[in-house]
Design a protein around this motif. Structure first.
Motif, PDB file in Angstrom:
ATOM      1  N   LEU A   1       0.823  -1.205   0.000  1.00 51.56           N
ATOM      2  CA  LEU A   1       0.000   0.000   0.000  1.00 51.56           C
ATOM      3  C   LEU A   1       0.861   1.261   0.000  1.00 51.56           C
ATOM      4  CD1 LEU A   1      -2.950   0.937   0.046  1.00 51.56           C
ATOM      5  CD2 LEU A   1      -2.784   1.002   2.523  1.00 51.56           C
ATOM      6  N   ILE A   2       1.947   1.258   0.740  1.00 53.13           N
ATOM      7  CA  ILE A   2       2.851   2.409   0.760  1.00 53.13           C
ATOM      8  C   ILE A   2       3.495   2.603  -0.614  1.00 53.13           C
ATOM      9  CG2 ILE A   2       5.053   3.241   1.685  1.00 53.13           C
ATOM     10  CD1 ILE A   2       4.167   2.201   4.400  1.00 53.13           C
ATOM     11  N   ASP A   3       3.889   1.508  -1.271  1.00 54.01           N
ATOM     12  CA  ASP A   3       4.437   1.609  -2.627  1.00 54.01           C
ATOM     13  C   ASP A   3       3.425   2.220  -3.580  1.00 54.01           C
ATOM     14  OD1 ASP A   3       6.823   0.464  -1.866  1.00 54.01           O
ATOM     15  OD2 ASP A   3       6.296  -1.540  -2.576  1.00 54.01           O
ATOM     16  N   LEU A   4       2.196   1.749  -3.531  1.00 59.58           N
ATOM     17  CA  LEU A   4       1.148   2.267  -4.415  1.00 59.58           C
ATOM     18  C   LEU A   4       0.833   3.726  -4.112  1.00 59.58           C
ATOM     19  CD1 LEU A   4      -0.871   1.691  -6.674  1.00 59.58           C
ATOM     20  CD2 LEU A   4      -2.494   0.995  -4.906  1.00 59.58           C
ATOM     21  N   LEU A   5       0.749   4.075  -2.844  1.00 61.22           N
ATOM     22  CA  LEU A   5       0.466   5.465  -2.459  1.00 61.22           C
ATOM     23  C   LEU A   5       1.573   6.405  -2.928  1.00 61.22           C
ATOM     24  CD1 LEU A   5      -1.453   7.379  -1.005  1.00 61.22           C
ATOM     25  CD2 LEU A   5      -0.232   6.870   1.100  1.00 61.22           C
ATOM     26  N   SER A   6       2.813   5.977  -2.815  1.00 57.92           N
ATOM     27  CA  SER A   6       3.935   6.804  -3.279  1.00 57.92           C
ATOM     28  C   SER A   6       3.877   7.007  -4.789  1.00 57.92           C
ATOM     29  CB  SER A   6       5.267   6.146  -2.904  1.00 57.92           C
ATOM     30  OG  SER A   6       5.407   6.080  -1.518  1.00 57.92           O
ATOM     31  N   LEU A   7       3.564   5.965  -5.510  1.00 63.70           N
ATOM     32  CA  LEU A   7       3.453   6.094  -6.960  1.00 63.70           C
ATOM     33  C   LEU A   7       2.290   6.997  -7.345  1.00 63.70           C
ATOM     34  CD1 LEU A   7       4.663   5.164  -9.647  1.00 63.70           C
ATOM     35  CD2 LEU A   7       3.032   3.274  -9.606  1.00 63.70           C
ATOM     36  N   MET A   8       1.182   6.884  -6.655  1.00 64.28           N
ATOM     37  CA  MET A   8       0.028   7.738  -6.938  1.00 64.28           C
ATOM     38  C   MET A   8       0.345   9.205  -6.623  1.00 64.28           C
ATOM     39  SD  MET A   8      -2.184   5.793  -8.248  1.00 64.28           S
ATOM     40  CE  MET A   8      -3.700   6.669  -8.198  1.00 64.28           C
ATOM     41  N   LEU A   9       1.104   9.457  -5.561  1.00 61.30           N
ATOM     42  CA  LEU A   9       1.507  10.829  -5.237  1.00 61.30           C
ATOM     43  C   LEU A   9       2.387  11.420  -6.336  1.00 61.30           C
ATOM     44  CD1 LEU A   9       2.297  10.723  -1.423  1.00 61.30           C
ATOM     45  CD2 LEU A   9       0.553  12.083  -2.556  1.00 61.30           C
ATOM     46  N   ILE A  10       3.288  10.625  -6.879  1.00 61.46           N
ATOM     47  CA  ILE A  10       4.152  11.114  -7.954  1.00 61.46           C
ATOM     48  C   ILE A  10       3.333  11.432  -9.194  1.00 61.46           C
ATOM     49  CG2 ILE A  10       5.922  10.337  -9.592  1.00 61.46           C
ATOM     50  CD1 ILE A  10       6.981  11.456  -6.985  1.00 61.46           C
ATOM     51  N   PHE A  11       2.382  10.571  -9.543  1.00 60.43           N
ATOM     52  CA  PHE A  11       1.547  10.853 -10.707  1.00 60.43           C
ATOM     53  C   PHE A  11       0.669  12.080 -10.465  1.00 60.43           C
ATOM     54  CE2 PHE A  11       2.735   6.806 -12.479  1.00 60.43           C
ATOM     55  CZ  PHE A  11       2.595   7.013 -13.838  1.00 60.43           C
ATOM     56  N   ALA A  12       0.119  12.220  -9.253  1.00 62.98           N
ATOM     57  CA  ALA A  12      -0.706  13.395  -8.944  1.00 62.98           C
ATOM     58  C   ALA A  12       0.138  14.664  -8.970  1.00 62.98           C
ATOM     59  CB  ALA A  12      -1.371  13.222  -7.589  1.00 62.98           C
ATOM     60  N   ASN A  13       1.356  14.595  -8.455  1.00 64.69           N
ATOM     61  CA  ASN A  13       2.255  15.749  -8.470  1.00 64.69           C
ATOM     62  C   ASN A  13       2.602  16.135  -9.903  1.00 64.69           C
ATOM     63  OD1 ASN A  13       4.120  17.712  -7.398  1.00 64.69           O
ATOM     64  ND2 ASN A  13       5.739  16.300  -7.970  1.00 64.69           N
ATOM     65  N   SER A  14       2.920  15.165 -10.717  1.00 68.97           N
ATOM     66  CA  SER A  14       3.252  15.445 -12.107  1.00 68.97           C
ATOM     67  C   SER A  14       2.048  15.997 -12.858  1.00 68.97           C
ATOM     68  CB  SER A  14       3.757  14.175 -12.797  1.00 68.97           C
ATOM     69  OG  SER A  14       4.922  13.721 -12.165  1.00 68.97           O
ATOM     70  N   TYR A  15       0.868  15.492 -12.534  1.00 70.01           N
ATOM     71  CA  TYR A  15      -0.348  15.984 -13.175  1.00 70.01           C
ATOM     72  C   TYR A  15      -0.633  17.427 -12.764  1.00 70.01           C
ATOM     73  CZ  TYR A  15      -5.257  16.371 -14.454  1.00 70.01           C
ATOM     74  OH  TYR A  15      -6.436  16.785 -14.980  1.00 70.01           O
ATOM     75  N   SER A  16      -0.358  17.761 -11.501  1.00 74.43           N
ATOM     76  CA  SER A  16      -0.612  19.127 -11.040  1.00 74.43           C
ATOM     77  C   SER A  16       0.385  20.129 -11.621  1.00 74.43           C
ATOM     78  CB  SER A  16      -0.600  19.189  -9.510  1.00 74.43           C
ATOM     79  OG  SER A  16       0.702  18.994  -9.015  1.00 74.43           O
ATOM     80  N   ILE A  17       1.544  19.674 -12.036  1.00 71.43           N
ATOM     81  CA  ILE A  17       2.530  20.564 -12.647  1.00 71.43           C
ATOM     82  C   ILE A  17       2.022  21.077 -13.987  1.00 71.43           C
ATOM     83  CG2 ILE A  17       4.813  20.604 -13.746  1.00 71.43           C
ATOM     84  CD1 ILE A  17       5.784  18.774 -11.504  1.00 71.43           C
ATOM     85  N   ASP A  18       1.523  20.179 -14.798  1.00 68.04           N
ATOM     86  CA  ASP A  18       1.073  20.537 -16.146  1.00 68.04           C
ATOM     87  C   ASP A  18      -0.403  20.171 -16.259  1.00 68.04           C
ATOM     88  OD1 ASP A  18       1.240  21.447 -18.723  1.00 68.04           O
ATOM     89  OD2 ASP A  18       1.973  19.548 -19.528  1.00 68.04           O
ATOM     90  N   TYR A  19      -1.259  20.945 -15.608  1.00 68.36           N
ATOM     91  CA  TYR A  19      -2.675  20.600 -15.487  1.00 68.36           C
ATOM     92  C   TYR A  19      -3.422  20.778 -16.803  1.00 68.36           C
ATOM     93  CZ  TYR A  19      -7.514  20.600 -14.098  1.00 68.36           C
ATOM     94  OH  TYR A  19      -8.846  20.314 -14.003  1.00 68.36           O
ATOM     95  N   GLU A  20      -3.994  19.705 -17.267  1.00 67.87           N
ATOM     96  CA  GLU A  20      -4.934  19.701 -18.378  1.00 67.87           C
ATOM     97  C   GLU A  20      -5.948  18.614 -18.062  1.00 67.87           C
ATOM     98  OE1 GLU A  20      -3.208  19.198 -22.197  1.00 67.87           O
ATOM     99  OE2 GLU A  20      -1.700  20.728 -21.870  1.00 67.87           O
ATOM    100  N   PRO A  21      -7.219  18.888 -18.276  1.00 68.69           N
ATOM    101  CA  PRO A  21      -8.220  17.863 -17.984  1.00 68.69           C
ATOM    102  C   PRO A  21      -8.018  16.618 -18.857  1.00 68.69           C
ATOM    103  CG  PRO A  21      -9.259  19.978 -18.456  1.00 68.69           C
ATOM    104  CD  PRO A  21      -7.806  20.126 -18.732  1.00 68.69           C
ATOM    105  N   PHE A  22      -8.232  15.458 -18.254  1.00 72.12           N
ATOM    106  CA  PHE A  22      -8.089  14.200 -18.979  1.00 72.12           C
ATOM    107  C   PHE A  22      -9.327  13.898 -19.797  1.00 72.12           C
ATOM    108  CE2 PHE A  22      -5.118  12.316 -15.596  1.00 72.12           C
ATOM    109  CZ  PHE A  22      -4.003  12.671 -16.324  1.00 72.12           C
ATOM    110  N   SER A  23      -9.120  13.346 -20.979  1.00 71.53           N
ATOM    111  CA  SER A  23     -10.228  12.747 -21.710  1.00 71.53           C
ATOM    112  C   SER A  23     -10.368  11.308 -21.182  1.00 71.53           C
ATOM    113  CB  SER A  23      -9.944  12.747 -23.208  1.00 71.53           C
ATOM    114  OG  SER A  23      -8.875  11.879 -23.505  1.00 71.53           O
TER     115      SER A  23
END
Length: 117
Positions: A65-87
């Protein structure tokens, strides 16, 4: 727990430095891949070529769970850097990328880091 703390610190640093999407994601994944590769005992430990059932028993629920949460945080952080709505297609694409990266590279990183410390 160290992986989650490192991930949060890395996310804050990338936000303060205003890094682009690619380097923010790449530096983190490549550096943890190198750490996991350097401190793993065998090649099959680096890329998780074992069965999922065996990996889950070996790592346990909390570390997985910690591995998955860390990966999700990285993807969320990267998404917040270059915010565009997903299709819908991009959402499905990102979900599969997260699943593949987690399963074959990221799962077991906490166990490897605990061996170091």
């Amino acid at each position: 727990m160290y992986l989650l703390l490192f991930t949060i610190i890395y996310c804050v640093v990338t936000q303060l430095m205003n890094m682009a999407y690619g380097p923010a994601m790449g530096i983190y994944l490549i550096s943890l891949g190198l750490v996991k590769g350097f401190f793993s005992e065998e090649l099959k430990d680096v890329f998780n070529f074992k069965k999922t059932k065996y990996l889950y028993k070996e790592n346990g629920f909390k570390k997985s769970l910690i591995d998955l949460l860390s990966l999700m945080l990285i993807f969320a952080n990267s998404y917040s850097i270059d915010y565009e709505p997903f299709s819908l297609f991009e959402f499905v694409y990102i979900f599969f990328i997260i699943a593949i990266v987690y399963r074959f590279i990221f799962w077991g990183t906490t166990r490897t880091i605990c061996k170091i410390i």
